[in-house]
Design a protein around this motif. Structure first.
Motif, PDB file in Angstrom:
ATOM      1  N   ALA A  27       0.800  -1.319  -0.105  1.00 17.44           N
ATOM      2  CA  ALA A  27      -0.035   0.122  -0.021  1.00 17.44           C
ATOM      3  C   ALA A  27       0.843   1.282   0.170  1.00 17.44           C
ATOM      4  O   ALA A  27       0.309   2.224  -0.130  1.00 17.44           O
ATOM      5  N   ASP A  28       2.183   1.028   0.062  1.00 20.40           N
ATOM      6  CA  ASP A  28       3.238   2.145   0.203  1.00 20.40           C
ATOM      7  C   ASP A  28       3.526   2.657  -1.209  1.00 20.40           C
ATOM      8  O   ASP A  28       4.251   2.311  -2.112  1.00 20.40           O
ATOM      9  N   TYR A  29       2.625   3.363  -2.083  1.00 19.29           N
ATOM     10  CA  TYR A  29       2.536   3.573  -3.428  1.00 19.29           C
ATOM     11  C   TYR A  29       2.944   4.831  -3.741  1.00 19.29           C
ATOM     12  O   TYR A  29       3.508   5.155  -4.953  1.00 19.29           O
ATOM     13  N   PHE A  30       3.132   5.790  -2.714  1.00 15.87           N
ATOM     14  CA  PHE A  30       3.509   7.288  -2.999  1.00 15.87           C
ATOM     15  C   PHE A  30       4.790   7.410  -3.880  1.00 15.87           C
ATOM     16  O   PHE A  30       5.713   6.767  -3.455  1.00 15.87           O
ATOM     17  N   GLY A  31       4.768   7.898  -5.022  1.00 17.27           N
ATOM     18  CA  GLY A  31       5.969   8.245  -5.709  1.00 17.27           C
ATOM     19  C   GLY A  31       6.618   6.913  -6.687  1.00 17.27           C
ATOM     20  O   GLY A  31       7.817   7.016  -6.834  1.00 17.27           O
ATOM     21  N   GLN A  32       5.915   5.984  -6.403  1.00 19.89           N
ATOM     22  CA  GLN A  32       6.282   4.692  -6.939  1.00 19.89           C
ATOM     23  C   GLN A  32       5.989   4.541  -8.580  1.00 19.89           C
ATOM     24  O   GLN A  32       5.052   5.416  -8.921  1.00 19.89           O
ATOM     25  N   LYS A  33       6.868   3.732  -9.314  1.00 13.64           N
ATOM     26  CA  LYS A  33       6.514   3.967 -11.003  1.00 13.64           C
ATOM     27  C   LYS A  33       5.021   3.416 -10.984  1.00 13.64           C
ATOM     28  O   LYS A  33       4.539   2.605 -10.171  1.00 13.64           O
TER      29      LYS A  33
END
Ligand SMILES: [Zn+2]
Length: 434
Positions: A27-33
């Motif tokens: 769920a740690d999606y921020f700033g991911q591709k």
């Protein structure tokens, strides 16, 4: 006032669980591709089955408990059917008539604001609109989202802001979300209506919802803008349209987005892929027991236990990390200095708690206490010497020549040969001249 303002709020908070709501994706999606945190479940592929995230369910219940809600032992998920490109399944798993938490309240400055419900749902994907196309990123799709709905108990933007700040503080205290609005982890939706009938006990026949605002300041502006806009329409004898609007930062205005759907347009029905959730009273009780000390309790305890002013206690308890730092420093000090002095040092010197250890802070305080004592005595001697060596100072001063003080300060500084607070020196001289 010749009108009545009625405001309610819906707030969405993303939980910081490791995995998404119904699948194992991070769920740690921020700033991911884009589209790297996806699987058949959160992409809504046919045949994929959702499995609820237990941590998310428990955190949702704890948010409700922190907001004084009742937690029914029976609860269920429902499908909210609608089509949108960021929702690949064609429905969102949410909760309709049997949410996890019901009927709470939050108290701010002696006023009580009702919480209608707190329920669990999943976030959608994210759309980015280019000039001639739109891009979809499903990394956010399926991230646990808690919705907190209030009663229409607010009548001004200031109280709304205070409520939102308190809510953000509570979810941060609980450790269930960072509620960072710039990252979209907390999204605000006030609904506003105005009535020209001040004494009416019923709600107006319309309300205007302003969607997805990402700052407390904008909520305040949007509400005040809406009150004025709606008043103008009402005063012409018309009724404002029931609609959804958005806040436009550049125009400093709300703009119409769409006419509001009624709830039954979503064709809610029980989610067939997830059995209803049944809590035992023991589970609910133990979740409640593991809630940490919340802002109001901490504020009261700091005032009582450390004899701090409400002002200082409020600053120190705004963030848990800050409060913990203060308490750690008090422990380290072992009564060599007072909690009051520690609080002053932290607040006045704007201590960066990530850079200075509590032990270092105490050392600083003890050191400055020592040098201060030394300086005061040294200073007194220096002032006396200057006044003795230059009797003219006292004579001129009596004649009302106050500029002579400046000369005296210079002489004292010359003797001390170190940096001293000029005001302190001036006061000391005036004291001696009395
Ligand atoms: Zn997934």
């Amino acid at each position: 006032m010749n009108h009545r303002v009625i405001i309610g709020l819906e707030v969405h908070v993303e939980l910081k669980t490791k995995s998404k709501m119904f699948c194992k994706c991070s769920a740690d999606y921020f700033g991911q591709k884009p589209n790297t945190h996806t699987c058949p479940v959160c992409l809504g592929l046919p045949g994929a089955l959702p499995v609820p995230n237990q941590q998310a369910l428990e955190w949702c219940v704890q948010i409700g408990q922190a907001l004084n809600c009742n937690i029914p032992l029976f609860s269920k998920f429902d499908r909210k059917n609608y089509f949108y490109p960021d929702l690949a399944k064609g429905y969102q798993i949410s909760q309709y008539d049997e949410p996890f938490c019901l009927g709470g309240h939050i108290d701010i400055n002696g006023k009580k604001f009702g919480i209608t419900r707190v329920h669990m749902e999943e976030d959608t994907g994210k759309l980015t609109h280019e000039s001639d196309s739109s891009l979809i990123d499903f990394n956010r799709s399926g991230v646990p989202l808690v919705e907190i709905v209030t009663e229409p108990d607010f009548d001004n933007a200031k109280d709304v802001k205070a409520y939102l700040q308190k809510l953000q503080q509570i979810v941060r205290y609980l450790g269930v979300s960072d509620a960072d609005m710039e990252k979209g982890q907390m999204r605000l939706e006030p609904n506003i209506s105005v009535s020209l009938d001040v004494n009416s006990k019923t709600l107006p026949k319309y309300k205007v919802e302003v969607k997805n605002i990402n700052s407390f300041g904008f909520v305040e502006k949007a509400i005040n803008f809406e009150i004025e806009r709606q008043l103008e329409i009402l005063q012409k004898g018309e009724r404002p349209a029931q609609e959804t609007r958005g806040w436009n930062e550049t125009k400093n205005a709300t703009v119409s987005q769409r006419l509001k759907e009624e709830a039954n347009d979503y064709r809610y029905f029980p989610e067939p892929d997830i059995p209803p959730i049944r809590w035992t009273q023991t589970q609910i009780d133990s979740l409640k027991a593991s809630i940490p000390e919340l802002p109001d309790e901490k504020l009261a305890r700091f005032q009582k236990e450390y004899s701090l002013s409400e002002y200082n206690a409020e600053i120190l308890t705004r963030e848990v990390a800050f409060a913990n730092y203060f308490e750690e420093a008090v422990k380290v000090a072992q009564e060599k200095t007072t909690p009051q002095q520690i609080a002053n040092q932290i607040i006045n010197k704007k201590i960066n708690i990530d850079e200075i250890l509590p032990a270092e802070l105490i050392e600083e305080i003890l050191k400055s206490n020592q040098t201060n004592d030394l300086d005061i005595n040294e200073l007194k001697l220096a002032v006396k010497k200057v006044l003795k060596d230059h009797p003219q100072i006292a004579q001129d001063f009596v004649k009302g020549k106050t500029s002579v003080i400046q000369f005296a300060i210079g002489q004292v500084m010359y003797i001390l040969k170190k940096k001293v607070d000029v005001n302190l020196v001036r006061n000391m001289i005036l004291e001696e001249l009395k």
